[in-house]
Enzyme design. Structure first.
Site, PDB file in Angstrom:
ATOM      1  N   ARG A 121       0.820  -1.235   0.000  1.00 40.94           N
ATOM      2  CA  ARG A 121       0.000   0.000   0.000  1.00 40.94           C
ATOM      3  C   ARG A 121       0.847   1.275   0.000  1.00 40.94           C
ATOM      4  O   ARG A 121       0.411   2.325   0.454  1.00 40.94           O
ATOM      5  CB  ARG A 121      -0.980   0.020   1.183  1.00 40.94           C
ATOM      6  CG  ARG A 121      -1.958  -1.110   1.167  1.00 40.94           C
ATOM      7  CD  ARG A 121      -3.239  -0.761   1.905  1.00 40.94           C
ATOM      8  NE  ARG A 121      -4.152  -1.878   1.857  1.00 40.94           N
ATOM      9  CZ  ARG A 121      -4.252  -2.810   2.806  1.00 40.94           C
ATOM     10  NH1 ARG A 121      -3.522  -2.712   3.902  1.00 40.94           N
ATOM     11  NH2 ARG A 121      -5.083  -3.807   2.673  1.00 40.94           N
ATOM     12  N   LYS A 143       3.069  11.264 -11.786  1.00 40.42           N
ATOM     13  CA  LYS A 143       2.208  10.403 -12.611  1.00 40.42           C
ATOM     14  C   LYS A 143       2.917   9.074 -12.831  1.00 40.42           C
ATOM     15  O   LYS A 143       4.065   9.054 -13.290  1.00 40.42           O
ATOM     16  CB  LYS A 143       1.913  11.063 -13.964  1.00 40.42           C
ATOM     17  CG  LYS A 143       0.804  12.090 -13.894  1.00 40.42           C
ATOM     18  CD  LYS A 143       0.366  12.523 -15.280  1.00 40.42           C
ATOM     19  CE  LYS A 143      -0.775  13.523 -15.187  1.00 40.42           C
ATOM     20  NZ  LYS A 143      -1.121  14.095 -16.515  1.00 40.42           N
ATOM     21  N   GLU A 185       9.579  18.524 -25.237  1.00 38.14           N
ATOM     22  CA  GLU A 185       8.948  18.798 -23.937  1.00 38.14           C
ATOM     23  C   GLU A 185       9.586  20.031 -23.273  1.00 38.14           C
ATOM     24  O   GLU A 185       8.936  20.711 -22.484  1.00 38.14           O
ATOM     25  CB  GLU A 185       9.056  17.576 -23.012  1.00 38.14           C
ATOM     26  CG  GLU A 185       8.367  16.329 -23.548  1.00 38.14           C
ATOM     27  CD  GLU A 185       6.853  16.275 -23.304  1.00 38.14           C
ATOM     28  OE1 GLU A 185       6.286  17.245 -22.763  1.00 38.14           O
ATOM     29  OE2 GLU A 185       6.238  15.256 -23.685  1.00 38.14           O
ATOM     30  N   LYS A 227       7.638  22.936 -14.375  1.00 39.29           N
ATOM     31  CA  LYS A 227       6.777  21.787 -14.060  1.00 39.29           C
ATOM     32  C   LYS A 227       6.445  21.764 -12.571  1.00 39.29           C
ATOM     33  O   LYS A 227       5.310  21.484 -12.182  1.00 39.29           O
ATOM     34  CB  LYS A 227       7.437  20.476 -14.493  1.00 39.29           C
ATOM     35  CG  LYS A 227       6.559  19.292 -14.144  1.00 39.29           C
ATOM     36  CD  LYS A 227       6.355  18.305 -15.218  1.00 39.29           C
ATOM     37  CE  LYS A 227       5.245  17.313 -14.829  1.00 39.29           C
ATOM     38  NZ  LYS A 227       5.254  16.100 -15.585  1.00 39.29           N
ATOM     39  N   GLU A 237      -4.463  17.259 -11.428  1.00 39.87           N
ATOM     40  CA  GLU A 237      -5.068  17.694 -12.693  1.00 39.87           C
ATOM     41  C   GLU A 237      -6.579  17.925 -12.536  1.00 39.87           C
ATOM     42  O   GLU A 237      -7.377  17.420 -13.301  1.00 39.87           O
ATOM     43  CB  GLU A 237      -4.789  16.635 -13.775  1.00 39.87           C
ATOM     44  CG  GLU A 237      -4.746  17.207 -15.175  1.00 39.87           C
ATOM     45  CD  GLU A 237      -4.139  16.254 -16.203  1.00 39.87           C
ATOM     46  OE1 GLU A 237      -3.041  15.711 -15.959  1.00 39.87           O
ATOM     47  OE2 GLU A 237      -4.771  16.068 -17.246  1.00 39.87           O
ATOM     48  N   ARG A 242      -2.804  21.949 -14.466  1.00 36.56           N
ATOM     49  CA  ARG A 242      -1.886  20.875 -14.897  1.00 36.56           C
ATOM     50  C   ARG A 242      -2.225  20.412 -16.313  1.00 36.56           C
ATOM     51  O   ARG A 242      -1.340  19.949 -17.046  1.00 36.56           O
ATOM     52  CB  ARG A 242      -1.930  19.691 -13.914  1.00 36.56           C
ATOM     53  CG  ARG A 242      -0.891  18.640 -14.264  1.00 36.56           C
ATOM     54  CD  ARG A 242      -0.661  17.620 -13.160  1.00 36.56           C
ATOM     55  NE  ARG A 242       0.388  16.691 -13.575  1.00 36.56           N
ATOM     56  CZ  ARG A 242       1.096  15.922 -12.762  1.00 36.56           C
ATOM     57  NH1 ARG A 242       0.870  15.959 -11.475  1.00 36.56           N
ATOM     58  NH2 ARG A 242       2.043  15.125 -13.226  1.00 36.56           N
ATOM     59  N   ASN A 246      -0.520  19.242 -21.178  1.00 37.75           N
ATOM     60  CA  ASN A 246      -0.910  18.358 -22.280  1.00 37.75           C
ATOM     61  C   ASN A 246      -0.895  19.064 -23.629  1.00 37.75           C
ATOM     62  O   ASN A 246      -1.407  18.512 -24.616  1.00 37.75           O
ATOM     63  CB  ASN A 246      -2.312  17.784 -22.015  1.00 37.75           C
ATOM     64  CG  ASN A 246      -2.296  16.823 -20.840  1.00 37.75           C
ATOM     65  OD1 ASN A 246      -1.361  16.052 -20.676  1.00 37.75           O
ATOM     66  ND2 ASN A 246      -3.313  16.890 -20.008  1.00 37.75           N
ATOM     67  N   HIS A 249      -0.659  17.186 -26.907  1.00 40.44           N
ATOM     68  CA  HIS A 249      -0.845  15.766 -26.626  1.00 40.44           C
ATOM     69  C   HIS A 249      -2.104  15.178 -27.265  1.00 40.44           C
ATOM     70  O   HIS A 249      -2.144  13.978 -27.518  1.00 40.44           O
ATOM     71  CB  HIS A 249      -0.846  15.523 -25.113  1.00 40.44           C
ATOM     72  CG  HIS A 249       0.530  15.561 -24.509  1.00 40.44           C
ATOM     73  ND1 HIS A 249       1.338  16.681 -24.562  1.00 40.44           N
ATOM     74  CD2 HIS A 249       1.265  14.610 -23.849  1.00 40.44           C
ATOM     75  CE1 HIS A 249       2.489  16.413 -23.952  1.00 40.44           C
ATOM     76  NE2 HIS A 249       2.467  15.172 -23.520  1.00 40.44           N
ATOM     77  N   HIS A 253      -1.419  12.286 -29.468  1.00 36.09           N
ATOM     78  CA  HIS A 253      -1.956  10.965 -29.126  1.00 36.09           C
ATOM     79  C   HIS A 253      -2.520  10.280 -30.379  1.00 36.09           C
ATOM     80  O   HIS A 253      -2.310   9.082 -30.593  1.00 36.09           O
ATOM     81  CB  HIS A 253      -3.042  11.135 -28.063  1.00 36.09           C
ATOM     82  CG  HIS A 253      -3.715   9.862 -27.684  1.00 36.09           C
ATOM     83  ND1 HIS A 253      -3.237   9.030 -26.693  1.00 36.09           N
ATOM     84  CD2 HIS A 253      -4.813   9.250 -28.182  1.00 36.09           C
ATOM     85  CE1 HIS A 253      -4.012   7.973 -26.605  1.00 36.09           C
ATOM     86  NE2 HIS A 253      -4.985   8.076 -27.493  1.00 36.09           N
ATOM     87  N   HIS A 267       7.191   9.368 -28.422  1.00 31.71           N
ATOM     88  CA  HIS A 267       6.210  10.249 -27.767  1.00 31.71           C
ATOM     89  C   HIS A 267       6.572  11.728 -27.960  1.00 31.71           C
ATOM     90  O   HIS A 267       5.728  12.540 -28.338  1.00 31.71           O
ATOM     91  CB  HIS A 267       6.118   9.891 -26.279  1.00 31.71           C
ATOM     92  CG  HIS A 267       5.225  10.805 -25.510  1.00 31.71           C
ATOM     93  ND1 HIS A 267       3.848  10.822 -25.677  1.00 31.71           N
ATOM     94  CD2 HIS A 267       5.501  11.775 -24.591  1.00 31.71           C
ATOM     95  CE1 HIS A 267       3.314  11.751 -24.884  1.00 31.71           C
ATOM     96  NE2 HIS A 267       4.302  12.340 -24.217  1.00 31.71           N
TER      97      HIS A 267
HETATM   98  N1  GLY Z   1       3.298  14.891 -18.527  1.00 24.68           N
HETATM   99  C1  GLY Z   1       2.149  15.599 -18.124  1.00 24.68           C
HETATM  100  C2  GLY Z   1       1.981  15.683 -16.651  1.00 24.68           C
HETATM  101  O1  GLY Z   1       2.871  15.302 -15.918  1.00 24.68           O
HETATM  102  O2  GLY Z   1       0.945  16.111 -16.201  1.00 24.68           O
END
Ligand code: GLY
Length: 368
Positions: A121, A143, A185, A227, A237, A242, A246, A249, A253, A267
């Site tokens: 956990r 993430k 990025e 960031k 998000e 946040r 994207n 993206h 995508h 990517h």
């Molecule tokens: N790569 C996008 C984020 O970390 O929200």
């Protein structure tokens, strides 16, 4: 050496950026090793290029690392490898107080972070990213995920690391194509809300790709600072802040899906082309100048990145590409939010985009 603080409520941590930090990582890792033990996850490429130096640094500091090696590549982010990894951790009698170390690119960070989240956990977790993309994006912000047959990153969790160590010198063994993909990025942070940083990227691209360590370190520090600011404001998000990360993206995508999420289009390459498309679409809607869109294309194209559908290997009709967008996990209530721009450094979230109009735009783009 620069320390960037990630001020997430209840989970603050530091990002240490320093050329050569891998060679004395023991200074940071010895204090958190459990009775001198550290559980390290990597992949077969990083094991070859970075692990020997890292292991040496740990041994000198009296730390004995145990190593789990994943196959290199996106296919490692699977249930099968997650099971093997969690079995290994449990076989090592991992404790919640152990720090699981992710040494590698985004794939290693994502699966190791997710394993750290679910084993017992929740165990502690440290990110040591070795690709540019992981250094400036995926190692920061918590993430974590694996892929499933339904798509990429669809099973995962937010699990913040307790420390991030970034060595710009690790980029010296990175293939040129991956360096370019990571640069997309970097540029993204300028496009979101920092026009001065975009200008810096334009002015310093030669130094950056020429191997100038100061330029690389500055690009990384400015990226992770941006960031850190964004994820501290909206960790999960939820507020739209946040979501700005994207940019490029949604288009990207669709391009990745069209190329089978394979090495045909990395990517970062998909994000580069996606950002150009987002700016060209914004210009078509009268939101920003055509000249801004061309500045974006010129910078990213100059970094060897794809800036047209044909460059990206996706010369197909627009409707086919927008079909892929329907599987985007940002879709909510049938509506797909798009990141558009009123200019460089003026990205915003729009809920007013019609997919049929995007398809018509992509048909026009296909003729470039
Ligand atoms: N790569 C996008 C984020 O970390 O929200």
């Amino acid at each position: 050496m620069t320390i960037v603080k990630v001020d997430i409520q209840g989970n603050p941590y530091d990002i240490h950026v320093e050329e050569g930090i891998l060679g004395h990582a023991g200074e940071y890792l010895h204090p958190v090793a459990n009775n001198g033990r550290l559980l390290v996850i990597t992949d077969s490429n990083v094991e070859q290029h970075v692990w020997p130096k890292f292991q040496d640094a740990l041994s000198k500091a009296g730390v004995s690392p145990a190593l789990f090696t994943l196959p290199a590549g996106e296919q490692a982010k699977s249930w099968q490898h997650l099971e093997a990894l969690t079995d290994w951790l449990l076989g090592k009698h991992v404790e919640r107080s152990d720090h699981i170390v992710a040494l590698g690119g985004g794939v290693v960070g994502d699966i190791a972070g997710f394993a750290a989240h679910i084993v017992k956990r929740g165990c502690r977790f440290i990110q040591i990213p070795t690709t540019l993309l992981a250094q400036v994006d995926s190692s920061v912000g918590g993430k974590t995920a694996i892929n499933t047959s339904a798509g990429k990153n669809l099973v995962g969790a937010f699990h913040q690391p307790s420390m991030v160590l970034i060595d710009p010198a690790a980029l010296e063994t990175l293939p040129a194509r991956e360096l370019s993909a990571g640069f997309a990025e970097v540029v993204k942070y300028g496009l979101i809300d920092d026009p001065d940083f975009f200008l810096w990227c334009e002015e310093n691209i030669q130094r950056f790709f020429g191997g100038d360590m100061d330029a690389r370190e500055e690009a990384i520090v400015r990226s992770v600072t941006a960031k850190a600011r964004i994820v501290a404001a909206d960790e999960k998000e939820l507020t739209g802040k946040r979501a700005l990360l994207n940019l490029g993206h949604t288009f990207g995508h669709a391009l990745e899906a069209e190329t089978g999420f394979s090495n045909k289009l990395l990517h970062g390459e998909a994000v580069a082309c996606g950002m150009v498309l987002a700016f060209r679409y914004s210009a078509r809607m009268g939101l920003c100048d055509e000249g801004d869109a061309e500045r974006v294309a010129s910078l990213l194209g100059g970094a060897g990145l794809p800036v047209t559908l044909s460059d990206a290997g996706c010369s197909v009709d627009g409707k086919r590409l927008t079909e892929h967008m329907k599987h985007d996990k940002k879709r909510s209530g049938g509506q797909l939010p798009f990141l558009l721009a009123r200019g460089i450094g003026k990205t915003f979230l729009s809920n007013d985009v019609e997919l049929a109009d995007v398809a018509a735009f992509l048909d026009e783009e296909g003729t470039r």
